[in-house]
Design a protein around this motif. Sequence first.
Motif, PDB file in Angstrom:
ATOM      1  N   VAL A 136      -6.145  -2.288   4.333  1.00 35.20           N
ATOM      2  CA  VAL A 136      -4.849  -1.896   4.885  1.00 35.20           C
ATOM      3  C   VAL A 136      -3.813  -2.949   4.514  1.00 35.20           C
ATOM      4  O   VAL A 136      -4.014  -4.143   4.775  1.00 35.20           O
ATOM      5  N   TYR A 137      -2.735  -2.513   3.891  1.00 34.74           N
ATOM      6  CA  TYR A 137      -1.628  -3.397   3.530  1.00 34.74           C
ATOM      7  C   TYR A 137      -0.399  -2.908   4.275  1.00 34.74           C
ATOM      8  O   TYR A 137       0.005  -1.742   4.115  1.00 34.74           O
ATOM      9  N   GLN A 138       0.185  -3.747   5.098  1.00 37.74           N
ATOM     10  CA  GLN A 138       1.342  -3.300   5.861  1.00 37.74           C
ATOM     11  C   GLN A 138       2.378  -4.407   6.009  1.00 37.74           C
ATOM     12  O   GLN A 138       2.068  -5.597   5.904  1.00 37.74           O
ATOM     13  N   SER A 183      -8.492 -10.465   8.224  1.00 41.52           N
ATOM     14  CA  SER A 183      -7.102 -10.215   7.857  1.00 41.52           C
ATOM     15  C   SER A 183      -6.380 -11.530   7.622  1.00 41.52           C
ATOM     16  O   SER A 183      -6.781 -12.590   8.128  1.00 41.52           O
ATOM     17  N   GLN A 211      -2.866   4.592  11.413  1.00 38.86           N
ATOM     18  CA  GLN A 211      -1.982   5.281  10.494  1.00 38.86           C
ATOM     19  C   GLN A 211      -2.315   6.776  10.529  1.00 38.86           C
ATOM     20  O   GLN A 211      -3.342   7.185  11.085  1.00 38.86           O
ATOM     21  N   ALA A 214       2.954   1.098   5.580  1.00 37.62           N
ATOM     22  CA  ALA A 214       1.535   0.769   5.468  1.00 37.62           C
ATOM     23  C   ALA A 214       0.908   1.603   4.364  1.00 37.62           C
ATOM     24  O   ALA A 214       1.233   2.786   4.201  1.00 37.62           O
ATOM     25  N   TYR A 215       0.032   0.959   3.603  1.00 37.10           N
ATOM     26  CA  TYR A 215      -0.778   1.666   2.618  1.00 37.10           C
ATOM     27  C   TYR A 215      -2.239   1.396   2.949  1.00 37.10           C
ATOM     28  O   TYR A 215      -2.646   0.238   3.144  1.00 37.10           O
ATOM     29  N   VAL A 216      -3.023   2.458   3.021  1.00 42.70           N
ATOM     30  CA  VAL A 216      -4.440   2.349   3.366  1.00 42.70           C
ATOM     31  C   VAL A 216      -5.275   2.909   2.226  1.00 42.70           C
ATOM     32  O   VAL A 216      -5.044   4.037   1.762  1.00 42.70           O
ATOM     33  N   LYS A 224       0.905  -8.157   6.296  1.00 43.76           N
ATOM     34  CA  LYS A 224      -0.488  -8.355   6.690  1.00 43.76           C
ATOM     35  C   LYS A 224      -1.413  -7.532   5.804  1.00 43.76           C
ATOM     36  O   LYS A 224      -1.119  -6.378   5.494  1.00 43.76           O
ATOM     37  N   THR A 225      -2.524  -8.155   5.406  1.00 41.44           N
ATOM     38  CA  THR A 225      -3.588  -7.468   4.677  1.00 41.44           C
ATOM     39  C   THR A 225      -4.837  -7.488   5.536  1.00 41.44           C
ATOM     40  O   THR A 225      -5.230  -8.546   6.048  1.00 41.44           O
ATOM     41  N   ASN A 261       2.333   5.384   4.724  1.00 47.88           N
ATOM     42  CA  ASN A 261       3.283   5.568   5.824  1.00 47.88           C
ATOM     43  C   ASN A 261       4.499   4.690   5.591  1.00 47.88           C
ATOM     44  O   ASN A 261       4.374   3.537   5.172  1.00 47.88           O
ATOM     45  N   ASN A 311      -4.486  -0.562  16.136  1.00 45.11           N
ATOM     46  CA  ASN A 311      -3.464  -0.110  15.205  1.00 45.11           C
ATOM     47  C   ASN A 311      -3.932   1.204  14.589  1.00 45.11           C
ATOM     48  O   ASN A 311      -5.061   1.650  14.817  1.00 45.11           O
TER      49      ASN A 311
END
Length: 307
Positions: free
Chosen positions: A59-61, A300, A228, A88-90, A30-31, A108, A226
């Motif tokens: 947010v990329y997870q 998203s 992080q 996840a990368y934010v 998910k983006t 994360n 959600n």
Amino acid sequence: MNFCKTNKKLFFSAFLIVVSLSVNAQVVFKTEYLGQSGYRVSDGETNERVGNSKGSAMVYQGGVNIPLSVKLNDNNRPTRWSLNMGGAYVKLNNKDFTDPLVIDEILNFGVSLNHLRPLNDKWSMMAFVGGGIYMPGTNFSKMGIENILGSAGVIFIRHLRPNLDLGGGLAINNSFGIPMLFPAVYLNWKTHGKYTVKVSMIRGLEVSAGYDVNKNLGLYLIAEMNGQAALLEQDGKKKIFSHAYLVTGFRPEIKLGNKLSIPVTVGLNAWRPAGITDRKLKSMFQKNKEYYFQASLYASMGLKMGF
């Protein structure tokens, strides 16, 4: 609403995001885009803008759930071992910021081993153990033991109805440097048919209501929470940076067969607290200021694959 207590509850519950009851392997990507808005601070009596500070976020997870062993009983309830991995990368696109917000990236990654088994016709037990990396950036050369958290827990689930499960238990993690116990809550409720309602606390908070137009398209109204976190050192002190968001919106979901779907969401990022607190037990009980971004656009796109 107290920022410190609220965000720590979100942070602790994040360990339960890796838990899943599905029988088949699943992969999810998910983006998310959280639109630009002003940054504010509230102490319960006053609420004001923090200078000209503002920001947006990407947010990329993703995550994968891999069953290692599955056996169904006569009631079609599984005894299962599974491995879950998620990350996840934010990217925080902050402008005109000074302290207290000094982070512009979060990384994360977590892995857990999960076990689910029925105890009788009405009860099941779920246990998990795992760990994760919580970093304020992507430079792994700067990663230390302080960026690693472990977690474990046991939850007892009551099957109240064929479509309603409710449970509770205890989870342990070392968020404050020493292992501590926290309550864990489990809820999964879903109706069936063309009109559907779903409330879930398996992966954060998920609420949806909608209509399945046909086998290839569903239209839903959703509300989700959600977040992080990153562990860091600031001014010689250990800190926790928490980033959470509550979103609501309209979600068409394109279904390409039984194993692949593409959910697209457009709506509102209603609440996005983000800030740093001390990594100390007493910070849970202190009355701290609440730092947050104002409401903004949310969008998203995701991909769900089953095997």
